[in-house]
Structure formats: C-alpha cells, structure tokens
Design a protein around this motif. Structure first.
Motif, PDB file in Angstrom:
ATOM      1  N   UNK A 175       0.829  -1.205   0.000  1.00  0.00           N
ATOM      2  CA  UNK A 175       0.000   0.000   0.000  1.00  0.00           C
ATOM      3  C   UNK A 175       0.870   1.265   0.000  1.00  0.00           C
ATOM      4  N   UNK A 176       0.246   2.375  -0.207  1.00  0.00           N
ATOM      5  CA  UNK A 176       0.851   3.706  -0.201  1.00  0.00           C
ATOM      6  C   UNK A 176       1.735   3.916  -1.433  1.00  0.00           C
ATOM      7  N   UNK A 177       2.737   3.072  -1.624  1.00  0.00           N
ATOM      8  CA  UNK A 177       3.639   3.174  -2.761  1.00  0.00           C
ATOM      9  C   UNK A 177       4.137   1.759  -3.069  1.00  0.00           C
ATOM     10  N   UNK A 178       3.895   1.268  -4.295  1.00  0.00           N
ATOM     11  CA  UNK A 178       4.304  -0.104  -4.609  1.00  0.00           C
ATOM     12  C   UNK A 178       5.830  -0.198  -4.733  1.00  0.00           C
ATOM     13  N   UNK A 179       6.317  -1.424  -4.783  1.00  0.00           N
ATOM     14  CA  UNK A 179       7.757  -1.654  -4.805  1.00  0.00           C
ATOM     15  C   UNK A 179       8.465  -1.054  -6.004  1.00  0.00           C
ATOM     16  N   UNK A 180       7.818  -1.077  -7.171  1.00  0.00           N
ATOM     17  CA  UNK A 180       8.447  -0.510  -8.369  1.00  0.00           C
ATOM     18  C   UNK A 180       8.627   0.999  -8.231  1.00  0.00           C
ATOM     19  N   UNK A 181       7.574   1.674  -7.771  1.00  0.00           N
ATOM     20  CA  UNK A 181       7.650   3.133  -7.597  1.00  0.00           C
ATOM     21  C   UNK A 181       8.631   3.498  -6.484  1.00  0.00           C
ATOM     22  N   UNK A 182       8.618   2.714  -5.411  1.00  0.00           N
ATOM     23  CA  UNK A 182       9.551   2.958  -4.312  1.00  0.00           C
ATOM     24  C   UNK A 182      10.994   2.779  -4.790  1.00  0.00           C
ATOM     25  N   UNK A 183      11.225   1.747  -5.605  1.00  0.00           N
ATOM     26  CA  UNK A 183      12.564   1.505  -6.143  1.00  0.00           C
ATOM     27  C   UNK A 183      13.024   2.709  -6.969  1.00  0.00           C
ATOM     28  N   UNK A 184      12.150   3.215  -7.830  1.00  0.00           N
ATOM     29  CA  UNK A 184      12.498   4.379  -8.651  1.00  0.00           C
ATOM     30  C   UNK A 184      12.837   5.587  -7.781  1.00  0.00           C
ATOM     31  N   UNK A 185      12.057   5.809  -6.734  1.00  0.00           N
ATOM     32  CA  UNK A 185      12.332   6.943  -5.850  1.00  0.00           C
ATOM     33  C   UNK A 185      13.635   6.757  -5.073  1.00  0.00           C
TER      34      UNK A 185
END
Length: 95
Positions: free
Chosen positions: A63-73
C-alpha cells in the motif's frame, strides 16, 4: 562505504506483511546483520534517506507506494545505481 564486519551491514526490509518482516528480521539478525524495517513503499523510501542501508529487500505489492515506484524513488535519492535492491513477491504472476 567500507564495512569492517557483518555488524556494519545494514539491511532494509520493506514489506507490508508483518509475518514476512518478522521472518526476514529473525534470519538476518541471526546472521549478524543490522535490520531496519518499513511497512510500505513510502516508509521504505524515507528509511533509505534516513538510514542509508547497504541492501534493500522489498516487496512488490504494497500500500501507499508499490515496490516498483519505491525503487524508482530510492534510485533518485541515492543518485546512482549502487544501492542493491532485491524485489520480493508472493504473487504467482508478475504481469
């Protein structure tokens, strides 16, 4: 950052499932690693900035931010590709 021992190696575990975090924490600490935890992708991004781990083990679906988006950030925060990020999933089909 040079490491003098395993006790210097900090691993960030990012997973929304408490039992998965518990299992990973137990195994990693038994091996002598420092473990930092986050329960969603955004908390993981925040932990990378605050804790500067040497390795990230991260769930894909959160939730909140998926792993792919978190990885990019996380990549944007570190400014390079040097932080190893291992993506974990219990999903049968990745797409």
């Amino acid at each position: 950052m040079p490491l003098s021992s395993l006790k210097d190696l900090k691993i960030l575990v990012v997973d929304d499932d408490p039992s998965t975090r518990l299992a990973l924490r137990a195994v990693l600490r038994k091996q002598g690693y420092q473990v930092v935890e986050a329960d969603n992708g955004q908390a993981g991004v925040d932990a990378v900035q605050a804790q500067r781990p040497h390795l990230v083990l991260m769930d894909v679906v959160m939730p909140v931010l998926d792993g792919y988006s978190a990885c990019a950030q996380m990549r944007l925060l570190t400014g390079d590709e040097s932080l190893p990020i291992v993506m974990l999933t219990a999903a049968d089909d990745m797409g």
